[in-house]
Scaffold this motif. Structure first.
Motif: not given
Length: 465
Positions: A307-310, A312-321
């Motif tokens: 969960x932490x890795x996701x 940290x690495x994908x938090x920004x891009x996921x917010x745009x979906x």
């Protein structure tokens, strides 16, 4: 450095109250042996804290807005610290459960004020930094709890999982006194005492009934009485909130299909992702013979680490979906992860859990941050504080209910297998995991079907002006 004292104070308090949800999990077997606790006692050690936190969050937020957030935060820290000391000194299980409830009260006072304190203290770029750090601390608390709890329990004593809170509480109080300025809501509302009391009674009675049913059966007189009290209190809560001029929870928020689906998904997701972990820990330690540290590493770290890795690495891009996609697909992953773990038998080892836990952790990393932003997008701006409080309330309530329901299933399977402990524990875990998978998939269907691309449109059209 003084500029960041409020952030440090808030982060210390948030870390404490969230880590205490999970830090106890790996200590349950040691605690049970030392205090001669029953299975129901262990459930209440977890649920007493979660229920108090869930039941009082909205009410604590209202009191903080009225009497001052700095004051409420400091009272919460002091109460949490005193209750932690009481937990560490507990001579028996009932005393520990009572102290855990008081811990939850202090945690609610802290948790209800954190976002508001950051919001009024910082602005511009500093506000973005503050909320980013606070969000990272939220994630780190979930990851640290089982590991810290395992290390303290294995190398010292289970009582140290509570004693370690004391210096952190002292530091949080020092930074709060040093850096926080008092703030109140510009339009103060009266405290909704009837709503708080009926909600607490409803949640507590239902959970009590579920836990009692584990040992005494579903037709036991007190089990049925508890459920009846829970239903009556739930009806009373709806009535008093409808009649209140300043309700703790504005039920009109639930007129929006998106908000309704997201709040229910939060409750189900918290149960599906986390509420079976106490029984995983019991299986790892009491059946497989692992120590508390290994139990934390095998039973919780794969999920929290993923969960932490996701995040940290994908938090920004996921917010745009669109949140309908991120939350919905994340819930599917949580369900798939639970199902992947539900293949245990009498010969299984702890490593059998790891692939499913990682998959669940990926889902958690996608769901929880985006669930919060989706809920806020689904309500009018002036209701954002109440919506955030409702989200945290239903998440903690989901954990409390999940622990009780999964515990009933788990114990039933153990009893069904008689003296075959290994087979009984494996079957109990499988039953809990399959139910967790089903709950996550139901939540995913709700989100994918009900949450609109513009999540706030349905509610804003019906909100009173």
């Amino acid at each position: 450095m003084r500029k960041w004292s409020p952030l440090i104070a808030v982060c210390l308090g948030t870390f404490l109250l969230l880590v205490d949800v999970t830090i106890v999990v790996v200590a349950l077997p040691a605690l049970a042996d030392d205090l001669d606790s029953s299975f129901a006692d262990l459930q209440w050690v977890l649920d007493g804290y979660a229920l108090a936190l869930a039941a009082l969050l909205l009410g604590a937020g209202s009191l903080a807005d009225r009497y001052g957030r700095r004051r409420a935060y400091l009272v919460g820290v002091a109460l949490f610290g005193a209750a932690s000391l009481a937990c560490a000194l507990a001579p028996n299980a009932p005393f520990l459960i009572g102290a855990r409830v008081v811990q939850g009260v202090g945690g609610a006072a802290m948790f209800a004020t954190t976002a508001a304190i950051l919001n009024v203290t910082y602005s511009g770029r500093d506000r973005g930094v503050a909320f980013g750090v606070w969000g990272a601390v939220n994630g780190a608390a979930a990851a640290a709890g089982p590991i810290v709890g395992g290390l303290l329990t294995e190398h010292f004593d289970w009582r140290w999982i509570f004693l370690v809170n004391l210096p952190v509480c002292a530091a949080a109080a020092w930074y709060a006194v040093r850096g926080l300025t008092e703030s109140k809501a510009p339009h103060q509302k009266s405290f909704d005492l009837p709503g708080t009391l009926t909600f607490t009674l409803a949640a507590g009675a239902v959970v009590y009934g579920l836990i009692r049913a584990t040992g005494d059966g579903w037709t036991d007189r007190w089990t049925l009485t508890s459920f009846a009290v829970g239903v009556a209190a739930s009806v009373a809560f709806v009535v008093v909130e409808r009649l209140s001029a300043h309700p703790m929870l504005d039920l009109d928020l639930f007129r929006g299909a998106s908000f309704r689906a997201l709040i229910l998904a939060a409750l189900l997701a918290q149960a599906a992702a986390f509420a079976y972990l106490p029984y995983t820990t019991v299986w790892l330690q009491q059946v497989l013979g692992h120590g508390p540290v290994d139990a934390g590493l095998l039973g919780a770290l794969p999920m929290s680490g993923a969960a932490l890795v996701v995040g940290a690495l994908a938090g920004g891009p996921l917010q745009r979906i669109a949140p309908r996609i991120t939350v919905g697909v994340g819930l599917v992953l949580i369900g798939a992860g639970a199902a992947a773990q539900a293949n245990l038998d009498a010969h299984s080892g702890g490593a059998a859990l790891i692939p499913g836990l990682i998959l669940t952790g990926v889902g958690v990393g996608a769901v929880l941050p985006n669930l919060a932003s989706a809920v806020l997008a689904a309500v009018p701006r002036e209701r954002s504080g109440m919506a955030s409080g409702a989200l945290n309330t239903f998440r903690q309530l989901g954990f409390a209910l999940g622990v009780a329901v999964f515990g009933a299933l788990f114990q039933h399977q153990v009893d069904e297998h008689g003296g075959d402990v290994r087979a009984g524990f494996a079957a109990g875990l499988n039953a809990a995991l399959w139910l967790a998978a089903a709950l996550a998939l139901v939540a995913a269907a709700l989100v994918l079907v009900s949450v609109r691309r513009n999540a706030g449109s349905d509610l804003r059209q019906t909100a009173p002006h």
